[in-house]
Design an enzyme around this catalytic site. Sequence first.
Site, mmCIF file in Angstrom:
data_model
loop_
_atom_site.group_PDB
_atom_site.id
_atom_site.type_symbol
_atom_site.label_atom_id
_atom_site.label_comp_id
_atom_site.label_asym_id
_atom_site.label_seq_id
_atom_site.Cartn_x
_atom_site.Cartn_y
_atom_site.Cartn_z
ATOM 1 N N HIS A 85 0.863 -1.196 0.000
ATOM 2 C CA HIS A 85 0.000 0.000 0.000
ATOM 3 C C HIS A 85 0.893 1.238 0.000
ATOM 4 C CE1 HIS A 85 -2.775 3.083 1.353
ATOM 5 N NE2 HIS A 85 -3.729 2.302 0.878
ATOM 6 N N GLU A 133 -3.570 2.951 -7.147
ATOM 7 C CA GLU A 133 -3.992 4.001 -6.213
ATOM 8 C C GLU A 133 -3.033 5.177 -6.331
ATOM 9 O OE1 GLU A 133 -4.390 2.725 -2.074
ATOM 10 O OE2 GLU A 133 -6.505 2.663 -2.513
ATOM 11 N N SER A 195 -11.399 6.273 3.810
ATOM 12 C CA SER A 195 -11.968 7.390 4.575
ATOM 13 C C SER A 195 -13.466 7.589 4.348
ATOM 14 C CB SER A 195 -11.226 8.688 4.229
ATOM 15 O OG SER A 195 -11.260 8.897 2.816
HETATM 16 O O1 G3P Z 1 -6.507 1.327 0.431
HETATM 17 C C1 G3P Z 1 -7.462 2.255 0.025
HETATM 18 C C2 G3P Z 1 -7.124 3.645 0.450
HETATM 19 O O2 G3P Z 1 -5.777 3.967 0.248
HETATM 20 C C3 G3P Z 1 -8.022 4.673 -0.210
HETATM 21 O O3 G3P Z 1 -8.163 5.704 0.708
HETATM 22 O O4 G3P Z 1 -9.465 7.395 1.930
HETATM 23 O O5 G3P Z 1 -9.066 7.653 -0.547
HETATM 24 O O6 G3P Z 1 -10.645 5.882 0.294
HETATM 25 P P1 G3P Z 1 -9.397 6.710 0.581
#
Ligand code: G3P
Length: 215
Positions: A85, A133, A195
Site C-alpha cells: 500500500h 492508487e 476514509s
Molecule cells: O486502500 C485504500 C485507500 O488507500 C483509499 O483511501 O481514503 O481515498 O478511500 P481513501
Amino acid sequence: MFVLLNLKAYDCDPVAIAEVAQEVSEDSGTRIAVAPQSARLESVADTGVETWAQHVSPVDHGSHTGSALAESAAAAGASGTLLNHSEKRRRLADIDGGLQAAERAGLETVVCANNREQCKAVAALGPEAVAIEPPALIGGQQSVSTADPDVVTEAVKAVDEIDDSIPVLCGAGISTGEDVESARGLGASGVLLASGVAKADEPESILQDLVAPIS
Ligand code: G3P
C-alpha cells in the site's frame, strides 16, 4: 465487483463497521471485505465479514520481532492481505517475499501500485490482483475514477500486458456508487476505499449507496 474496505489506523469501531459491511454484503450480494488493524483481525473476523490484513511481512516463522506473520493473520481469520500500500511501501524483493508468505498461509493477495510501471512490475510477481492508487488522490474528495480515469484504464492495460488473468482494482477518493460504477466502466474489477466509510457518521448508508449500482 470486489469492495475492499481498508480501515488503516482511522479512529473508528472496526467491529461495528464489519457488522454493517457483512449485512450490506449479504443483502446486496456484493463481495465486501474489511481490513482492520492487525490486533483487531480476530474480532472483525468473528462478525463473519470477509477479513483481510493490511500487510504481511516477507518472513517465515522465526526470530522476526515486530513482524506481521502471514500465518498469524490467517489464524486470526484473515483470508487475504494487501501488500505494498502507498502508506506501507516495500521494495520489490519484499513484495515478492510477502506474496510467498501469503501463499504459504493461504491468503489471497492484492498488491498496490502508484502508476502503470509499478502495476507491470508487481503483476510480474503473480499476485491474485493489482490495485492502482494514485497517492495524491488518497483521502481526497475526488475519486480516481473521475479525477484521473486514464490512470485506471492505463493500469488495466499494463497488467493485461503482463497477465490478462490478473484483475485490477482501483482506489483513492472512492465514496459513492457513482465512483464504483465509473471504476467498473474503466475496466476495474473492484475498488479499495477507506476514509469514505471509516470517517463516516453512518457507514451503512455509505456502503449501501456504494454497492447500489453493482448489486
Ligand atoms: O486502500 C485504500 C485507500 O488507500 C483509499 O483511501 O481514503 O481515498 O478511500 P481513501
